[in-house]
Design a protein around this motif. Structure first.
Motif, PDB file in Angstrom:
ATOM      1  N   ALA A  83      18.200  10.461 -10.660  1.00 47.79           N
ATOM      2  CA  ALA A  83      17.019   9.736 -10.193  1.00 47.79           C
ATOM      3  C   ALA A  83      17.445   8.655  -9.219  1.00 47.79           C
ATOM      4  CB  ALA A  83      16.271   9.116 -11.373  1.00 47.79           C
ATOM      5  N   VAL A  84      16.583   8.372  -8.267  1.00 51.96           N
ATOM      6  CA  VAL A  84      16.866   7.306  -7.307  1.00 51.96           C
ATOM      7  C   VAL A  84      16.584   5.951  -7.945  1.00 51.96           C
ATOM      8  CG1 VAL A  84      16.371   8.781  -5.325  1.00 51.96           C
ATOM      9  CG2 VAL A  84      14.531   7.404  -6.325  1.00 51.96           C
ATOM     10  N   ASP A  85      17.001   4.893  -7.258  1.00 50.09           N
ATOM     11  CA  ASP A  85      16.767   3.534  -7.739  1.00 50.09           C
ATOM     12  C   ASP A  85      15.277   3.314  -8.018  1.00 50.09           C
ATOM     13  OD1 ASP A  85      19.495   2.930  -7.103  1.00 50.09           O
ATOM     14  OD2 ASP A  85      18.900   2.629  -5.013  1.00 50.09           O
ATOM     15  N   GLU A  86      14.996   2.599  -9.092  1.00 46.24           N
ATOM     16  CA  GLU A  86      13.603   2.286  -9.420  1.00 46.24           C
ATOM     17  C   GLU A  86      13.009   1.330  -8.388  1.00 46.24           C
ATOM     18  OE1 GLU A  86      13.327   2.666 -14.234  1.00 46.24           O
ATOM     19  OE2 GLU A  86      14.036   0.765 -13.422  1.00 46.24           O
ATOM     20  N   ALA A  87      11.697   1.410  -8.216  1.00 45.71           N
ATOM     21  CA  ALA A  87      11.001   0.544  -7.259  1.00 45.71           C
ATOM     22  C   ALA A  87       9.592   0.276  -7.755  1.00 45.71           C
ATOM     23  CB  ALA A  87      10.956   1.190  -5.875  1.00 45.71           C
ATOM     24  N   ASP A  88       9.035  -0.859  -7.345  1.00 42.29           N
ATOM     25  CA  ASP A  88       7.646  -1.197  -7.669  1.00 42.29           C
ATOM     26  C   ASP A  88       7.136  -2.153  -6.599  1.00 42.29           C
ATOM     27  OD1 ASP A  88       5.189  -1.913  -8.628  1.00 42.29           O
ATOM     28  OD2 ASP A  88       5.904  -2.743 -10.538  1.00 42.29           O
ATOM     29  N   GLU A  89       6.377  -1.631  -5.659  1.00 36.29           N
ATOM     30  CA  GLU A  89       5.895  -2.454  -4.558  1.00 36.29           C
ATOM     31  C   GLU A  89       4.949  -3.559  -5.014  1.00 36.29           C
ATOM     32  OE1 GLU A  89       4.261   0.001  -1.499  1.00 36.29           O
ATOM     33  OE2 GLU A  89       6.237   0.613  -0.763  1.00 36.29           O
ATOM     34  N   ALA A  90       4.462  -3.474  -6.272  1.00 35.02           N
ATOM     35  CA  ALA A  90       3.581  -4.516  -6.797  1.00 35.02           C
ATOM     36  C   ALA A  90       4.347  -5.609  -7.535  1.00 35.02           C
ATOM     37  CB  ALA A  90       2.545  -3.898  -7.736  1.00 35.02           C
ATOM     38  N   ALA A  91       5.668  -5.469  -7.647  1.00 35.05           N
ATOM     39  CA  ALA A  91       6.464  -6.467  -8.374  1.00 35.05           C
ATOM     40  C   ALA A  91       6.364  -7.819  -7.671  1.00 35.05           C
ATOM     41  CB  ALA A  91       7.912  -6.019  -8.471  1.00 35.05           C
ATOM     42  N   ALA A  92       6.019  -8.844  -8.437  1.00 31.58           N
ATOM     43  CA  ALA A  92       5.749 -10.160  -7.866  1.00 31.58           C
ATOM     44  C   ALA A  92       6.978 -11.066  -7.917  1.00 31.58           C
ATOM     45  CB  ALA A  92       4.593 -10.822  -8.618  1.00 31.58           C
ATOM     46  N   GLU A  93       7.055 -11.988  -6.967  1.00 35.67           N
ATOM     47  CA  GLU A  93       8.058 -13.046  -7.051  1.00 35.67           C
ATOM     48  C   GLU A  93       7.681 -14.002  -8.178  1.00 35.67           C
ATOM     49  OE1 GLU A  93       8.772 -14.992  -3.294  1.00 35.67           O
ATOM     50  OE2 GLU A  93       8.714 -13.076  -2.208  1.00 35.67           O
ATOM     51  N   VAL A  94       8.684 -14.656  -8.730  1.00 36.02           N
ATOM     52  CA  VAL A  94       8.484 -15.620  -9.802  1.00 36.02           C
ATOM     53  C   VAL A  94       8.643 -17.020  -9.228  1.00 36.02           C
ATOM     54  CG1 VAL A  94       9.296 -16.410 -12.056  1.00 36.02           C
ATOM     55  CG2 VAL A  94       9.374 -13.969 -11.484  1.00 36.02           C
ATOM     56  N   PRO A  95       7.664 -17.907  -9.413  1.00 38.53           N
ATOM     57  CA  PRO A  95       7.801 -19.270  -8.893  1.00 38.53           C
ATOM     58  C   PRO A  95       9.050 -19.945  -9.451  1.00 38.53           C
ATOM     59  CG  PRO A  95       5.553 -18.859  -9.638  1.00 38.53           C
ATOM     60  CD  PRO A  95       6.370 -17.690 -10.093  1.00 38.53           C
ATOM     61  N   PRO A  96       9.711 -20.798  -8.649  1.00 39.43           N
ATOM     62  CA  PRO A  96      10.948 -21.426  -9.100  1.00 39.43           C
ATOM     63  C   PRO A  96      10.839 -22.114 -10.460  1.00 39.43           C
ATOM     64  CG  PRO A  96      10.653 -21.817  -6.766  1.00 39.43           C
ATOM     65  CD  PRO A  96       9.408 -21.138  -7.245  1.00 39.43           C
ATOM     66  N   ALA A  97       9.715 -22.771 -10.732  1.00 38.45           N
ATOM     67  CA  ALA A  97       9.554 -23.482 -12.000  1.00 38.45           C
ATOM     68  C   ALA A  97       9.523 -22.542 -13.198  1.00 38.45           C
ATOM     69  CB  ALA A  97       8.285 -24.331 -11.965  1.00 38.45           C
ATOM     70  N   GLU A  98       9.263 -21.265 -12.950  1.00 38.53           N
ATOM     71  CA  GLU A  98       9.142 -20.304 -14.046  1.00 38.53           C
ATOM     72  C   GLU A  98      10.341 -19.362 -14.138  1.00 38.53           C
ATOM     73  OE1 GLU A  98       5.380 -18.301 -13.654  1.00 38.53           O
ATOM     74  OE2 GLU A  98       4.310 -20.173 -13.213  1.00 38.53           O
ATOM     75  N   LEU A  99      11.341 -19.540 -13.291  1.00 37.18           N
ATOM     76  CA  LEU A  99      12.502 -18.669 -13.319  1.00 37.18           C
ATOM     77  C   LEU A  99      13.306 -18.894 -14.583  1.00 37.18           C
ATOM     78  CD1 LEU A  99      13.765 -18.990  -9.635  1.00 37.18           C
ATOM     79  CD2 LEU A  99      12.848 -16.923 -10.707  1.00 37.18           C
ATOM     80  N   PRO A 100      13.847 -17.836 -15.188  1.00 37.17           N
ATOM     81  CA  PRO A 100      14.746 -18.008 -16.330  1.00 37.17           C
ATOM     82  C   PRO A 100      15.974 -18.816 -15.924  1.00 37.17           C
ATOM     83  CG  PRO A 100      14.039 -15.716 -16.138  1.00 37.17           C
ATOM     84  CD  PRO A 100      13.583 -16.415 -14.899  1.00 37.17           C
ATOM     85  N   ASP A 101      16.501 -19.591 -16.855  1.00 41.61           N
ATOM     86  CA  ASP A 101      17.641 -20.463 -16.552  1.00 41.61           C
ATOM     87  C   ASP A 101      18.797 -19.691 -15.931  1.00 41.61           C
ATOM     88  OD1 ASP A 101      16.119 -22.442 -17.728  1.00 41.61           O
ATOM     89  OD2 ASP A 101      17.191 -22.370 -19.641  1.00 41.61           O
ATOM     90  N   GLY A 102      19.066 -18.496 -16.453  1.00 40.82           N
ATOM     91  CA  GLY A 102      20.223 -17.733 -16.001  1.00 40.82           C
ATOM     92  C   GLY A 102      20.118 -17.202 -14.592  1.00 40.82           C
TER      93      GLY A 102
END
Length: 271
Positions: A83-102
């Motif tokens: 299978a080719v790499d997974e993709a999702d054109e609807a995947a949203a960016e995460v605002p910096p304040a909500e990014l996981p620490d890691g």
């Protein structure tokens, strides 16, 4: 899911004047998608090999190159999804304040990725686009079109800013540039290095080499993007992940041995 099988591996031949400590990073990272069998590690003359995991969890091998000529070999059969790499054109960016620490470390400048230097260019070109998967793909499209793939056009000192100015590079340079643009937009992006066969694509006539691509944090997970090839591919086998190529060097030597030759294997075999 259907699977396919790859012969992966590499051979390095060094010439050292004195015993030289070395770290090899060539063995694939643990993955739920890729399994390994027929794993072989060998050296000539025989060296004591010690495995450990680095700061990012990548498997590494320590050794001491003896004086004179020596070789190190790794090989295995990897089973990968058909299978080719997974993709999702609807995947949203995460605002910096909500990014996981890691993920925060992958928004910062690093040795080769310079979001603070390329920030104005990033915001001018991509800042007006709707945030999300399509904006990251637009970054890959631009890098792929802007930079010409050419062996020997960059050095171990070339940064993403140098590549953007010179418009030439190899896969690591494409990746550093795309990562820099993503980080400038506060999108976590990390460098990935591994084996990539010519599977269900036209055969590349150049000798097989290691490959570099990136993973970008969108919608709560990492997604694969490849600005060098700019297409979803089959058969990726990850060796390591980090901030940039300095974190996942295939060979790190504590001295000045000559690398006489390097052979990389990544091709499909029957099960």
């Amino acid at each position: 899911m259907n699977v396919r099988h790859l012969q992966i591996g590499c051979v390095f031949t060094h010439l050292a004047e004195i015993g030289t400590p070395v770290v090899f990073q060539v063995t694939p990272a643990t993955s739920a998608q890729v399994t390994l069998r027929s794993v072989e590690l060998s050296s000539e003359p025989a060296m004591s090999l010690h495995g450990y995991a680095d700061l990012y969890g990548n498997p590494c091998i320590r050794a001491i190159l003896p004086p004179g000529r020596s070789s190190f070999r790794y090989q295995a059969v990897a089973t990968v999804p058909d299978a080719v790499d997974e993709a999702d054109e609807a995947a949203a960016e995460v605002p910096p304040a909500e990014l996981p620490d890691g993920t925060l470390i992958y928004t910062l400048p690093s040795r080769y990725c310079l979001p603070e230097v390329l920030g104005n260019e990033a915001w001018a070109r991509f800042g007006g686009m709707a945030p999300g998967y399509k904006r990251v793909q637009a970054i890959c499209d631009h890098v792929h079109e802007h930079v010409e793939f050419r062996y020997g056009s960059t050095t171990a000192l070339s940064t993403a800013a140098d590549v953007y100015q010179g418009r030439q590079g190899v896969c690591r340079d494409f990746t550093h540039l795309a990562i820099s643009f993503c980080r400038a937009l506060n999108i976590p992006a990390r460098y990935v290095f591994g084996y990539l066969p010519d599977m269900d694509v036209p055969l590349n006539p150049d000798p097989m080499d290691f490959a570099a691509w990136m993973e970008v944090w969108l919608a709560g997970r990492w997604w694969t993007f490849d600005p060098r090839n700019n297409e979803r591919r089959k058969g990726r086998v990850v060796i390591g992940r980090g901030r940039d190529a300095s974190d996942v060097a295939m060979i790190t030597t504590f001295g000045g041995p000559l690398l006489e030759s390097m052979t990389v294997m990544s091709e499909e075999v029957t099960g």
